[in-house]
Design a protein around this motif. Structure first.
Motif, mmCIF file in Angstrom:
data_model
loop_
_atom_site.group_PDB
_atom_site.id
_atom_site.type_symbol
_atom_site.label_atom_id
_atom_site.label_comp_id
_atom_site.label_asym_id
_atom_site.label_seq_id
_atom_site.Cartn_x
_atom_site.Cartn_y
_atom_site.Cartn_z
ATOM 1 N N GLY A 1 47.196 -18.570 -3.552
ATOM 2 C CA GLY A 1 47.180 -20.011 -3.368
ATOM 3 C C GLY A 1 48.263 -20.656 -4.226
ATOM 4 N N ALA A 2 48.427 -21.935 -4.072
ATOM 5 C CA ALA A 2 49.397 -22.683 -4.880
ATOM 6 C C ALA A 2 49.033 -22.567 -6.351
ATOM 7 C CB ALA A 2 49.417 -24.144 -4.447
ATOM 8 N N GLY A 3 50.025 -22.619 -7.202
ATOM 9 C CA GLY A 3 49.789 -22.560 -8.638
ATOM 10 C C GLY A 3 49.061 -23.797 -9.122
ATOM 11 N N VAL A 4 48.119 -23.603 -10.044
ATOM 12 C CA VAL A 4 47.364 -24.726 -10.611
ATOM 13 C C VAL A 4 47.392 -24.622 -12.132
ATOM 14 C CG1 VAL A 4 45.835 -25.024 -8.612
ATOM 15 C CG2 VAL A 4 45.159 -23.493 -10.445
ATOM 16 N N SER B 1 58.815 -25.495 -19.854
ATOM 17 C CA SER B 1 57.467 -25.674 -20.394
ATOM 18 C C SER B 1 56.467 -26.030 -19.298
ATOM 19 C CB SER B 1 57.463 -26.740 -21.493
ATOM 20 O OG SER B 1 57.833 -27.991 -20.970
ATOM 21 N N ASP B 2 56.948 -26.196 -18.080
ATOM 22 C CA ASP B 2 56.103 -26.449 -16.916
ATOM 23 C C ASP B 2 55.961 -25.130 -16.164
ATOM 24 O OD1 ASP B 2 54.940 -27.125 -14.507
ATOM 25 O OD2 ASP B 2 56.282 -28.798 -14.102
ATOM 26 N N ALA B 3 54.914 -24.383 -16.490
ATOM 27 C CA ALA B 3 54.757 -23.022 -15.992
ATOM 28 C C ALA B 3 54.758 -22.927 -14.464
ATOM 29 C CB ALA B 3 53.482 -22.398 -16.552
ATOM 30 N N CYS B 4 54.150 -23.877 -13.776
ATOM 31 C CA CYS B 4 54.103 -23.804 -12.310
ATOM 32 C C CYS B 4 55.478 -24.001 -11.668
ATOM 33 C CB CYS B 4 53.118 -24.825 -11.750
ATOM 34 S SG CYS B 4 51.374 -24.373 -11.983
ATOM 35 N N SER B 5 56.436 -24.566 -12.414
ATOM 36 C CA SER B 5 57.778 -24.776 -11.858
ATOM 37 C C SER B 5 58.643 -23.527 -11.982
ATOM 38 C CB SER B 5 58.470 -25.949 -12.563
ATOM 39 O OG SER B 5 58.857 -25.587 -13.874
ATOM 40 N N LEU B 6 58.174 -22.513 -12.703
ATOM 41 C CA LEU B 6 58.993 -21.338 -12.970
ATOM 42 C C LEU B 6 58.899 -20.259 -11.896
ATOM 43 C CD1 LEU B 6 58.366 -21.073 -16.806
ATOM 44 C CD2 LEU B 6 60.375 -22.005 -15.623
ATOM 45 N N LEU B 7 57.856 -20.266 -11.092
ATOM 46 C CA LEU B 7 57.689 -19.309 -10.003
ATOM 47 C C LEU B 7 57.171 -20.039 -8.769
ATOM 48 C CD1 LEU B 7 55.894 -16.363 -11.858
ATOM 49 C CD2 LEU B 7 58.205 -16.302 -10.890
ATOM 50 N N THR B 8 57.557 -19.555 -7.607
ATOM 51 C CA THR B 8 57.030 -20.128 -6.373
ATOM 52 C C THR B 8 55.810 -19.327 -5.913
ATOM 53 O OG1 THR B 8 58.348 -18.742 -4.900
ATOM 54 C CG2 THR B 8 59.368 -20.811 -5.680
ATOM 55 N N GLN B 9 55.048 -19.941 -5.056
ATOM 56 C CA GLN B 9 53.894 -19.269 -4.456
ATOM 57 C C GLN B 9 54.360 -18.011 -3.721
ATOM 58 O OE1 GLN B 9 51.643 -21.982 -2.038
ATOM 59 N NE2 GLN B 9 50.227 -20.427 -1.317
ATOM 60 N N ALA B 10 55.494 -18.093 -3.035
ATOM 61 C CA ALA B 10 56.023 -16.948 -2.283
ATOM 62 C C ALA B 10 56.426 -15.807 -3.226
ATOM 63 C CB ALA B 10 57.217 -17.381 -1.436
ATOM 64 N N GLN B 11 57.038 -16.128 -4.375
ATOM 65 C CA GLN B 11 57.424 -15.089 -5.329
ATOM 66 C C GLN B 11 56.199 -14.369 -5.875
ATOM 67 O OE1 GLN B 11 59.682 -17.796 -7.861
ATOM 68 N NE2 GLN B 11 61.513 -16.528 -7.554
ATOM 69 N N PRO C 1 42.285 -13.120 -3.190
ATOM 70 C CA PRO C 1 41.065 -12.315 -3.296
ATOM 71 C C PRO C 1 41.288 -11.077 -4.182
ATOM 72 C CG PRO C 1 41.386 -13.023 -1.040
ATOM 73 C CD PRO C 1 42.640 -13.399 -1.785
ATOM 74 N N GLY C 2 40.509 -10.965 -5.243
ATOM 75 C CA GLY C 2 40.588 -9.813 -6.130
ATOM 76 C C GLY C 2 41.739 -9.839 -7.129
ATOM 77 N N LYS C 3 42.527 -10.927 -7.160
ATOM 78 C CA LYS C 3 43.667 -10.997 -8.078
ATOM 79 C C LYS C 3 43.812 -12.402 -8.635
ATOM 80 C CE LYS C 3 46.174 -7.442 -5.625
ATOM 81 N NZ LYS C 3 47.083 -7.174 -4.556
ATOM 82 N N ILE C 4 44.099 -12.470 -9.917
ATOM 83 C CA ILE C 4 44.429 -13.730 -10.576
ATOM 84 C C ILE C 4 45.722 -13.480 -11.337
ATOM 85 C CG2 ILE C 4 43.739 -15.436 -12.301
ATOM 86 C CD1 ILE C 4 40.818 -14.604 -11.719
ATOM 87 N N VAL C 5 46.708 -14.332 -11.129
ATOM 88 C CA VAL C 5 48.000 -14.193 -11.787
ATOM 89 C C VAL C 5 48.209 -15.414 -12.672
ATOM 90 C CG1 VAL C 5 50.495 -13.996 -11.447
ATOM 91 C CG2 VAL C 5 48.920 -12.935 -9.803
ATOM 92 N N THR C 6 48.636 -15.185 -13.916
ATOM 93 C CA THR C 6 48.926 -16.309 -14.804
ATOM 94 C C THR C 6 50.340 -16.189 -15.358
ATOM 95 O OG1 THR C 6 48.081 -15.228 -16.789
ATOM 96 C CG2 THR C 6 46.524 -16.576 -15.552
ATOM 97 N N LEU C 7 50.916 -17.336 -15.604
ATOM 98 C CA LEU C 7 52.183 -17.452 -16.310
ATOM 99 C C LEU C 7 51.963 -18.495 -17.392
ATOM 100 C CD1 LEU C 7 55.275 -17.020 -16.668
ATOM 101 C CD2 LEU C 7 55.578 -18.892 -15.049
ATOM 102 N N MET C 8 52.253 -18.128 -18.634
ATOM 103 C CA MET C 8 52.043 -19.041 -19.750
ATOM 104 C C MET C 8 53.304 -19.076 -20.595
ATOM 105 S SD MET C 8 49.227 -18.830 -22.810
ATOM 106 C CE MET C 8 49.957 -17.372 -23.529
#
Length: 151
Positions: A48-51, A28-38, A66-73
């Motif tokens: 950048g780091a997940g926020v 349930s902690d979305a930022c813990s499921l993927l790394t910045q490198a992945q 730049p030009g991209k936003i990635v989300t994990l929910m």
């Protein structure tokens, strides 16, 4: 992105935002499921780091480049299941194979969201960019494969 498309994406996020109480704490902690490198590797750009949306709402994590936003929910499995029914005539539901136990893309105009379920854990990945739909689908497929592989 057109205003209506952004609004539709926000409405979808709000509808599916409530994570299930049955989700394991780490899932349930979305930022813990993927790394910045992945995430960087998946979108071919240094993100950048997940926020979190807010410090106390950890069901959604966002990485930007730049030009991209990635989300994990993260979401509950009933929300995942109900997402298979289009809420707009402009929305297409496309099955995605080889990811978790069940997965589907929601495609609307220039936005692609990939919903995945693995056991009792469900989540959405999305890359917002002005790239072709096929490129977005390919980018988004990599991320849930990595998350599902860890669950």
């Amino acid at each position: 992105m057109p205003h209506k498309t952004i609004l539709s994406a926000l409405v979808l996020a709000a509808v599916f935002a409530a994570p299930s109480a049955s989700l394991a704490q780490s899932s349930s902690d979305a930022c813990s499921l993927l790394t910045q490198a992945q995430v960087s590797a998946a979108v071919s750009a240094q993100v950048g780091a997940g926020v979190y949306v807010t410090p106390t709402f950890k069901a959604t994590c966002t990485w930007t480049a730049p030009g991209k936003i990635v989300t994990l929910m993260t979401e509950n499995t009933s929300a995942f299941q109900s997402g298979k029914t289009p809420i707009s005539p402009m929305m297409q539901i496309v099955p995605a194979t080889g990811i978790g136990d069940d997965a589907y893309y929601v495609v609307e105009s220039t936005i692609v969201m990939l919903y995945t379920r693995k056991g009792t854990v469900a989540f959405k990945t999305s890359t917002y960019s002005k790239l072709p739909i096929a490129t977005l689908e390919s980018m988004e497929k990599t991320l849930p494969q990595q998350v599902a592989g860890e669950l």
